[in-house]
Design a protein around this motif. Structure first.
Motif, PDB file in Angstrom:
ATOM      1  N   LEU A 145       0.845  -1.187   0.000  1.00 55.51           N
ATOM      2  CA  LEU A 145       0.000   0.000   0.000  1.00 55.51           C
ATOM      3  C   LEU A 145       0.883   1.240   0.000  1.00 55.51           C
ATOM      4  O   LEU A 145       1.834   1.334   0.780  1.00 55.51           O
ATOM      5  CB  LEU A 145      -0.892   0.003   1.243  1.00 55.51           C
ATOM      6  CG  LEU A 145      -1.754   1.249   1.433  1.00 55.51           C
ATOM      7  CD1 LEU A 145      -2.830   1.317   0.357  1.00 55.51           C
ATOM      8  CD2 LEU A 145      -2.374   1.246   2.823  1.00 55.51           C
ATOM      9  N   ILE A 146       0.584   2.189  -0.867  1.00 60.56           N
ATOM     10  CA  ILE A 146       1.307   3.459  -0.890  1.00 60.56           C
ATOM     11  C   ILE A 146       0.602   4.415   0.063  1.00 60.56           C
ATOM     12  O   ILE A 146      -0.563   4.748  -0.137  1.00 60.56           O
ATOM     13  CB  ILE A 146       1.363   4.052  -2.310  1.00 60.56           C
ATOM     14  CG1 ILE A 146       2.128   3.114  -3.239  1.00 60.56           C
ATOM     15  CG2 ILE A 146       1.992   5.444  -2.277  1.00 60.56           C
ATOM     16  CD1 ILE A 146       2.126   3.551  -4.692  1.00 60.56           C
ATOM     17  N   ASN A 147       1.308   4.829   1.115  1.00 62.23           N
ATOM     18  CA  ASN A 147       0.755   5.793   2.068  1.00 62.23           C
ATOM     19  C   ASN A 147       0.856   7.212   1.550  1.00 62.23           C
ATOM     20  O   ASN A 147      -0.026   8.022   1.771  1.00 62.23           O
ATOM     21  CB  ASN A 147       1.486   5.728   3.404  1.00 62.23           C
ATOM     22  CG  ASN A 147       0.899   4.699   4.333  1.00 62.23           C
ATOM     23  OD1 ASN A 147      -0.166   4.153   4.091  1.00 62.23           O
ATOM     24  ND2 ASN A 147       1.613   4.410   5.403  1.00 62.23           N
ATOM     25  N   ASP A 148       1.954   7.516   0.863  1.00 60.32           N
ATOM     26  CA  ASP A 148       2.218   8.890   0.440  1.00 60.32           C
ATOM     27  C   ASP A 148       3.198   8.873  -0.712  1.00 60.32           C
ATOM     28  O   ASP A 148       3.993   7.946  -0.847  1.00 60.32           O
ATOM     29  CB  ASP A 148       2.814   9.673   1.621  1.00 60.32           C
ATOM     30  CG  ASP A 148       2.815  11.172   1.394  1.00 60.32           C
ATOM     31  OD1 ASP A 148       2.049  11.664   0.547  1.00 60.32           O
ATOM     32  OD2 ASP A 148       3.590  11.857   2.076  1.00 60.32           O
ATOM     33  N   VAL A 149       3.120   9.878  -1.562  1.00 59.00           N
ATOM     34  CA  VAL A 149       4.093  10.056  -2.634  1.00 59.00           C
ATOM     35  C   VAL A 149       4.796  11.389  -2.430  1.00 59.00           C
ATOM     36  O   VAL A 149       4.194  12.353  -1.971  1.00 59.00           O
ATOM     37  CB  VAL A 149       3.447   9.994  -4.045  1.00 59.00           C
ATOM     38  CG1 VAL A 149       2.868   8.627  -4.321  1.00 59.00           C
ATOM     39  CG2 VAL A 149       2.391  11.039  -4.217  1.00 59.00           C
ATOM     40  N   VAL A 150       6.065  11.434  -2.744  1.00 60.46           N
ATOM     41  CA  VAL A 150       6.843  12.665  -2.636  1.00 60.46           C
ATOM     42  C   VAL A 150       6.393  13.609  -3.750  1.00 60.46           C
ATOM     43  O   VAL A 150       6.401  13.216  -4.922  1.00 60.46           O
ATOM     44  CB  VAL A 150       8.356  12.367  -2.754  1.00 60.46           C
ATOM     45  CG1 VAL A 150       9.164  13.651  -2.758  1.00 60.46           C
ATOM     46  CG2 VAL A 150       8.805  11.440  -1.632  1.00 60.46           C
ATOM     47  N   PRO A 151       5.948  14.823  -3.399  1.00 63.64           N
ATOM     48  CA  PRO A 151       5.510  15.768  -4.434  1.00 63.64           C
ATOM     49  C   PRO A 151       6.598  15.975  -5.493  1.00 63.64           C
ATOM     50  O   PRO A 151       7.772  16.113  -5.171  1.00 63.64           O
ATOM     51  CB  PRO A 151       5.249  17.065  -3.660  1.00 63.64           C
ATOM     52  CG  PRO A 151       4.988  16.614  -2.258  1.00 63.64           C
ATOM     53  CD  PRO A 151       5.862  15.388  -2.064  1.00 63.64           C
ATOM     54  N   ASN A 152       6.197  15.945  -6.731  1.00 70.04           N
ATOM     55  CA  ASN A 152       7.100  16.125  -7.881  1.00 70.04           C
ATOM     56  C   ASN A 152       8.145  15.029  -8.005  1.00 70.04           C
ATOM     57  O   ASN A 152       9.096  15.172  -8.760  1.00 70.04           O
ATOM     58  CB  ASN A 152       7.777  17.502  -7.845  1.00 70.04           C
ATOM     59  CG  ASN A 152       6.758  18.612  -7.932  1.00 70.04           C
ATOM     60  OD1 ASN A 152       5.858  18.573  -8.761  1.00 70.04           O
ATOM     61  ND2 ASN A 152       6.864  19.577  -7.043  1.00 70.04           N
ATOM     62  N   GLY A 153       7.988  13.928  -7.266  1.00 68.64           N
ATOM     63  CA  GLY A 153       8.894  12.786  -7.388  1.00 68.64           C
ATOM     64  C   GLY A 153       8.476  11.899  -8.548  1.00 68.64           C
ATOM     65  O   GLY A 153       7.462  12.136  -9.222  1.00 68.64           O
ATOM     66  N   THR A 154       9.249  10.865  -8.782  1.00 67.84           N
ATOM     67  CA  THR A 154       8.984   9.970  -9.896  1.00 67.84           C
ATOM     68  C   THR A 154       7.598   9.353  -9.826  1.00 67.84           C
ATOM     69  O   THR A 154       6.866   9.331 -10.814  1.00 67.84           O
ATOM     70  CB  THR A 154      10.043   8.854  -9.940  1.00 67.84           C
ATOM     71  OG1 THR A 154      11.315   9.454 -10.110  1.00 67.84           O
ATOM     72  CG2 THR A 154       9.797   7.908 -11.082  1.00 67.84           C
ATOM     73  N   ALA A 155       7.215   8.832  -8.676  1.00 64.33           N
ATOM     74  CA  ALA A 155       5.904   8.189  -8.541  1.00 64.33           C
ATOM     75  C   ALA A 155       4.785   9.189  -8.792  1.00 64.33           C
ATOM     76  O   ALA A 155       3.818   8.886  -9.497  1.00 64.33           O
ATOM     77  CB  ALA A 155       5.765   7.555  -7.159  1.00 64.33           C
ATOM     78  N   ALA A 156       4.900  10.374  -8.225  1.00 68.71           N
ATOM     79  CA  ALA A 156       3.876  11.411  -8.434  1.00 68.71           C
ATOM     80  C   ALA A 156       3.800  11.787  -9.909  1.00 68.71           C
ATOM     81  O   ALA A 156       2.706  11.903 -10.475  1.00 68.71           O
ATOM     82  CB  ALA A 156       4.170  12.633  -7.573  1.00 68.71           C
ATOM     83  N   ASN A 157       4.940  11.968 -10.535  1.00 69.31           N
ATOM     84  CA  ASN A 157       4.961  12.335 -11.952  1.00 69.31           C
ATOM     85  C   ASN A 157       4.419  11.224 -12.845  1.00 69.31           C
ATOM     86  O   ASN A 157       3.921  11.491 -13.940  1.00 69.31           O
ATOM     87  CB  ASN A 157       6.376  12.721 -12.382  1.00 69.31           C
ATOM     88  CG  ASN A 157       6.827  14.013 -11.744  1.00 69.31           C
ATOM     89  OD1 ASN A 157       6.016  14.818 -11.293  1.00 69.31           O
ATOM     90  ND2 ASN A 157       8.126  14.217 -11.667  1.00 69.31           N
TER      91      ASN A 157
END
Length: 86
Positions: free
Chosen positions: A28-40
């Motif tokens: 489960l993904i709790n959070d993504v780093v803003p402007n990080g690879t996963a978010a992008n």
């Protein structure tokens, strides 16, 4: 793959995600780093990461094992579930 590790500045590749619980479906993904690879790439909190580079995810260490083989700037194929969609 950027240089940010989940929650920590680092010098190697990472996806830019913070994980929650492990389930039989994946991580489960709790959070993504803003402007990080996963978010992008469009991943969001509450998505379930099911595999990376074709390897089913059963432990967070598997992600690190795959990323150790990558260089900053490389791509990594991931599969995930969002709600009822794959």
């Amino acid at each position: 793959v950027p240089t940010l590790r989940p929650g920590v500045a680092g010098d190697g590749p990472a996806l830019g995600i913070r994980f929650g619980n492990l389930s039989k479906e994946g991580l489960l993904i709790n959070d993504v780093v803003p402007n990080g690879t996963a978010a992008n790439a469009g991943l969001t909190a509450q998505d379930i990461l099911t595999s990376i580079e074709g390897t089913p995810l059963t432990e967070t260490t598997l992600i690190e094992d795959v990323l150790k083989k990558k260089k900053v700037g490389d791509t990594a194929k991931v599969t995930f579930t969002r709600g009822t969609e794959k």
